[in-house]
Design an enzyme around this catalytic site. Sequence first.
Site, PDB file in Angstrom:
ATOM      1  NE  ARG A  29     -13.965   9.616   9.592  1.00 39.03           N
ATOM      2  CZ  ARG A  29     -13.160   9.265   8.604  1.00 39.03           C
ATOM      3  NH1 ARG A  29     -12.361   8.225   8.744  1.00 39.03           N
ATOM      4  NH2 ARG A  29     -13.135   9.918   7.483  1.00 39.03           N
TER       5      ARG A  29
ATOM      6  CB  ALA B 298       3.032   2.490   4.664  1.00 39.72           C
TER       7      ALA B 298
ATOM      8  N   GLY C 223       0.852  -1.181   0.000  1.00 41.37           N
ATOM      9  CA  GLY C 223       0.000   0.000   0.000  1.00 41.37           C
ATOM     10  C   GLY C 223       0.893   1.237   0.000  1.00 41.37           C
TER      11      GLY C 223
ATOM     12  CB  ALA D   5      -7.906   6.196   0.374  1.00 47.82           C
TER      13      ALA D   5
ATOM     14  N   GLY E  27     -11.512  10.060   0.033  1.00 47.24           N
ATOM     15  CA  GLY E  27     -11.495  11.468   0.435  1.00 47.24           C
ATOM     16  C   GLY E  27     -10.221  12.175   0.051  1.00 47.24           C
ATOM     17  N   GLY E  28      -9.078  11.712   0.577  1.00 50.46           N
ATOM     18  CA  GLY E  28      -7.817  12.330   0.210  1.00 50.46           C
ATOM     19  C   GLY E  28      -6.817  12.387   1.337  1.00 50.46           C
TER      20      GLY E  28
ATOM     21  CB  SER F 286      -4.835   7.220   7.882  1.00 56.62           C
ATOM     22  OG  SER F 286      -5.958   7.488   7.111  1.00 56.62           O
ATOM     23  CG  LEU F 287      -4.302   8.058   2.585  1.00 53.26           C
ATOM     24  CD1 LEU F 287      -5.090   8.648   1.418  1.00 53.26           C
ATOM     25  CD2 LEU F 287      -3.731   6.701   2.178  1.00 53.26           C
TER      26      LEU F 287
ATOM     27  CG  HIS G 289     -13.117   3.741   8.005  1.00 55.83           C
ATOM     28  ND1 HIS G 289     -13.139   3.278   6.705  1.00 55.83           N
ATOM     29  CD2 HIS G 289     -12.565   4.983   7.955  1.00 55.83           C
ATOM     30  CE1 HIS G 289     -12.625   4.209   5.902  1.00 55.83           C
ATOM     31  NE2 HIS G 289     -12.259   5.239   6.644  1.00 55.83           N
TER      32      HIS G 289
HETATM   33  C1  FAD Z   1     -12.670   2.584   1.908  1.00 55.51           C
HETATM   34  C2  FAD Z   1     -11.570   3.344   2.584  1.00 55.51           C
HETATM   35  C3  FAD Z   1     -11.467   4.708   2.409  1.00 55.51           C
HETATM   36  C4  FAD Z   1     -10.448   5.427   3.033  1.00 55.51           C
HETATM   37  N1  FAD Z   1     -10.318   6.775   2.794  1.00 55.51           N
HETATM   38  C5  FAD Z   1      -9.265   7.445   3.321  1.00 55.51           C
HETATM   39  C6  FAD Z   1      -9.015   8.807   2.987  1.00 55.51           C
HETATM   40  O1  FAD Z   1      -9.727   9.403   2.204  1.00 55.51           O
HETATM   41  N2  FAD Z   1      -7.952   9.415   3.550  1.00 55.51           N
HETATM   42  C7  FAD Z   1      -7.097   8.783   4.421  1.00 55.51           C
HETATM   43  O2  FAD Z   1      -6.141   9.403   4.911  1.00 55.51           O
HETATM   44  N3  FAD Z   1      -7.306   7.480   4.737  1.00 55.51           N
HETATM   45  C8  FAD Z   1      -8.352   6.812   4.197  1.00 55.51           C
HETATM   46  N4  FAD Z   1      -8.542   5.493   4.518  1.00 55.51           N
HETATM   47  C9  FAD Z   1      -7.541   4.822   5.334  1.00 55.51           C
HETATM   48  C10 FAD Z   1      -6.291   4.588   4.495  1.00 55.51           C
HETATM   49  O3  FAD Z   1      -6.675   4.218   3.190  1.00 55.51           O
HETATM   50  C11 FAD Z   1      -5.426   3.491   5.085  1.00 55.51           C
HETATM   51  O4  FAD Z   1      -5.194   3.733   6.442  1.00 55.51           O
HETATM   52  C12 FAD Z   1      -4.081   3.473   4.349  1.00 55.51           C
HETATM   53  O5  FAD Z   1      -4.289   3.319   2.966  1.00 55.51           O
HETATM   54  C13 FAD Z   1      -3.236   2.328   4.877  1.00 55.51           C
HETATM   55  O6  FAD Z   1      -2.093   2.243   4.084  1.00 55.51           O
HETATM   56  P1  FAD Z   1      -1.033   1.127   4.425  1.00 55.51           P
HETATM   57  O7  FAD Z   1       0.043   1.256   3.416  1.00 55.51           O
HETATM   58  O8  FAD Z   1      -0.684   1.207   5.855  1.00 55.51           O
HETATM   59  O9  FAD Z   1      -1.836  -0.246   4.236  1.00 55.51           O
HETATM   60  P2  FAD Z   1      -2.651  -0.815   2.977  1.00 55.51           P
HETATM   61  O10 FAD Z   1      -2.850   0.212   1.942  1.00 55.51           O
HETATM   62  O11 FAD Z   1      -3.846  -1.504   3.506  1.00 55.51           O
HETATM   63  O12 FAD Z   1      -1.661  -1.909   2.417  1.00 55.51           O
HETATM   64  C14 FAD Z   1      -1.402  -3.085   3.143  1.00 55.51           C
HETATM   65  C15 FAD Z   1      -0.625  -4.020   2.249  1.00 55.51           C
HETATM   66  O13 FAD Z   1      -0.122  -5.110   3.026  1.00 55.51           O
HETATM   67  C16 FAD Z   1      -0.405  -6.341   2.370  1.00 55.51           C
HETATM   68  N5  FAD Z   1      -0.443  -7.383   3.402  1.00 55.51           N
HETATM   69  C17 FAD Z   1      -1.250  -7.473   4.481  1.00 55.51           C
HETATM   70  N6  FAD Z   1      -0.933  -8.564   5.209  1.00 55.51           N
HETATM   71  C18 FAD Z   1       0.104  -9.164   4.582  1.00 55.51           C
HETATM   72  C19 FAD Z   1       0.876 -10.330   4.838  1.00 55.51           C
HETATM   73  N7  FAD Z   1       0.651 -11.137   5.891  1.00 55.51           N
HETATM   74  N8  FAD Z   1       1.863 -10.659   3.972  1.00 55.51           N
HETATM   75  C20 FAD Z   1       2.119  -9.896   2.877  1.00 55.51           C
HETATM   76  N9  FAD Z   1       1.408  -8.775   2.586  1.00 55.51           N
HETATM   77  C21 FAD Z   1       0.426  -8.417   3.436  1.00 55.51           C
HETATM   78  C22 FAD Z   1      -1.716  -6.079   1.667  1.00 55.51           C
HETATM   79  O14 FAD Z   1      -1.953  -7.022   0.660  1.00 55.51           O
HETATM   80  C23 FAD Z   1      -1.461  -4.658   1.155  1.00 55.51           C
HETATM   81  O15 FAD Z   1      -0.675  -4.687  -0.007  1.00 55.51           O
HETATM   82  C24 FAD Z   1      -9.545   4.763   3.886  1.00 55.51           C
HETATM   83  C25 FAD Z   1      -9.657   3.390   4.076  1.00 55.51           C
HETATM   84  C26 FAD Z   1     -10.657   2.673   3.422  1.00 55.51           C
HETATM   85  C27 FAD Z   1     -10.751   1.195   3.622  1.00 55.51           C
END
Ligand code: FAD
Length: 533
Positions: free
Chosen positions: A285, A19, A17, A49, A51-52, A386-387, A346
């Site tokens: 929220r 991060a 994702g 995501a 909103g932004g 969070s993003l 969420h």
């Molecule tokens: C519908 C929705 C709308 C949102 N809207 C917003 C917004 O507008 N603004 C905002 O700031 N935040 C928003 N959020 C929250 C935000 O999207 C997330 O907090 C953020 O994208 C998390 O990023 P990340 O890189 O930490 O994890 P993720 O983007 O979830 O990526 C996790 C990655 O880890 C991988 N993974 C997981 N477990 C394993 C494993 N055991 N082995 C190997 N790979 C694994 C997954 O496959 C994925 O590739 C939203 C969330 C959702 C669900």
Amino acid sequence: MDSNLIQESDFLVIGSGIAGLYYALHVADHGRVTIATKLEPSESSTKYAQGGIATVLAQDDSFESHIEDTLQVGAGLCHEEVVRFTVEEGPRHIKRLMQLGVEFTTKPGSSSLDLGREGGHSHRRVVHATDLTGQEVERALLAAVSAHPNVTILDHHMAIDLLTTAPYGMENACFGAYLLDQRSGDVLTHQARVTFLATGGAGKVYLYTSNPDLATGDGIAMAYRAGAAVANMEFFQFHPTLLYHPHAKSFLISEALRGEGGVLRLRDGTEFMKGVHEMGSLAPRDVVARAIDLELKRSGAECVHLDMTHLDSDAVVARFPNIHEMCDSLGIDMRTTPIPVVPAAHYCCGGVVVDPRGASSLRNLSCAGEVTCSGLHGACRLASNSLLEALVFAARAAERDLHKEPARPPKVRPWHSGDAVDSDEAVVVTQNWEELRRFMWNYVGIVRSDKRLDRARRRIELIRDEIREYYWNFLVTGDLLELRNIALVAHLIIESARRRKESRGLHKNIDHPKSEEAYRRDTVLTHVDGPSI
Ligand SMILES: Cc1cc2nc3c(=O)[nH]c(=O)nc-3n(C[C@H](O)[C@H](O)[C@H](O)COP(=O)(O)OP(=O)(O)OC[C@H]3O[C@@H](n4cnc5c(N)ncnc54)[C@H](O)[C@@H]3O)c2cc1C
């Protein structure tokens, strides 16, 4: 059966994702990077995501205002210095994303960015790409990472557990992970100088969630089993407005709709948020989610409605094309019909404890994004922070990790499956999975009580006993690993919630309705007695 598939890289990134990809880009010029991700590379919460990303860019906005809004929503548990640097470093990462090819929405006829407003924000400060922000960011980051010669992406590779030195009689440190190749069933022993966890959240612990299926808290569970500290798991954010329709799976109706003037109503048209909070439908929220929960329980209705019908319909469709298309495909024209919505799990505010450079308490394990508890969100996350957090912490962690010394035992033990055989009782997984998600929703959901938490605790221990027995007897599968992880995450949420004898931010307990000064601290859990299922 032993598996001798041993691999090595300088940086092992788990998760693709925002991060994981942003971190990989920062370290890729300095060593070999392997990204392991459990599904297709783009599949992530990031992709959904809408909103932004919150950041201060408007003339009339200020860092102080964004900091103040974050602290206000965080209900006394944000770490102020973390909030400050995260907010102040935001604009530079937005610029970097644009250099990497992210196309954010600009104001009509202008090159300046269009800034949205969301609940809890006192200014317009949400940078977005219409209502598909995450998809656009994921696309650009993935393209940049894929073009880098030092990066290898292992898709459909699921991390099972972290490799640690403690079992070899050394001071504990992380040196990679066991990875299940979900296509072949092989388990790789992947060693690395630094391991970076970016596995996202854990929404699947609840029956109703906005999260995609991958959000099973794997990183939190792996880090906890390996001995890293985990904190604030009682603070789970429920989004007030998930689309309510039998054919819609986890489709979120963004908070930005309320930012643009959308109003929440009961079936009879009553604007019920008016009497609940001075910001009405645009209240933070958690306040909105609780108010909806109360209305649904009080009336027995299945949903409430988000009304956009009084707004300029062309502008609504231009701003939210994706949401409009989805609703329209289900026969709901948001220009003329209020959208049926319900609350859903969420965002996981808790997670692996990290310092301001993304380091966990386990040496050589860094983390960023939703898997962490960085101190930014405190007891409740401000929308679209969070993003932003993922970008800031991934970059900070990368900067420090460039110079880390490896920790490694002289001879690594490969994965050993013992006498495990193929399971002929997959029903154990589905049964426990459904039961767990339902009682977490009913007993450990938006509003809690001591009695419900005790009930949940008894149930989760039974389920974990059953999984423990099952885990050692059968060959691992993705489903079993996810169940094992989500059960541990449920245990951590319940345990943390039981310890917090007050109500604060996202944690509401009717037996302890007030916030107490004595609980103005993080709930930190550490597992110290060896491997735990
Ligand atoms: C519908 C929705 C709308 C949102 N809207 C917003 C917004 O507008 N603004 C905002 O700031 N935040 C928003 N959020 C929250 C935000 O999207 C997330 O907090 C953020 O994208 C998390 O990023 P990340 O890189 O930490 O994890 P993720 O983007 O979830 O990526 C996790 C990655 O880890 C991988 N993974 C997981 N477990 C394993 C494993 N055991 N082995 C190997 N790979 C694994 C997954 O496959 C994925 O590739 C939203 C969330 C959702 C669900």
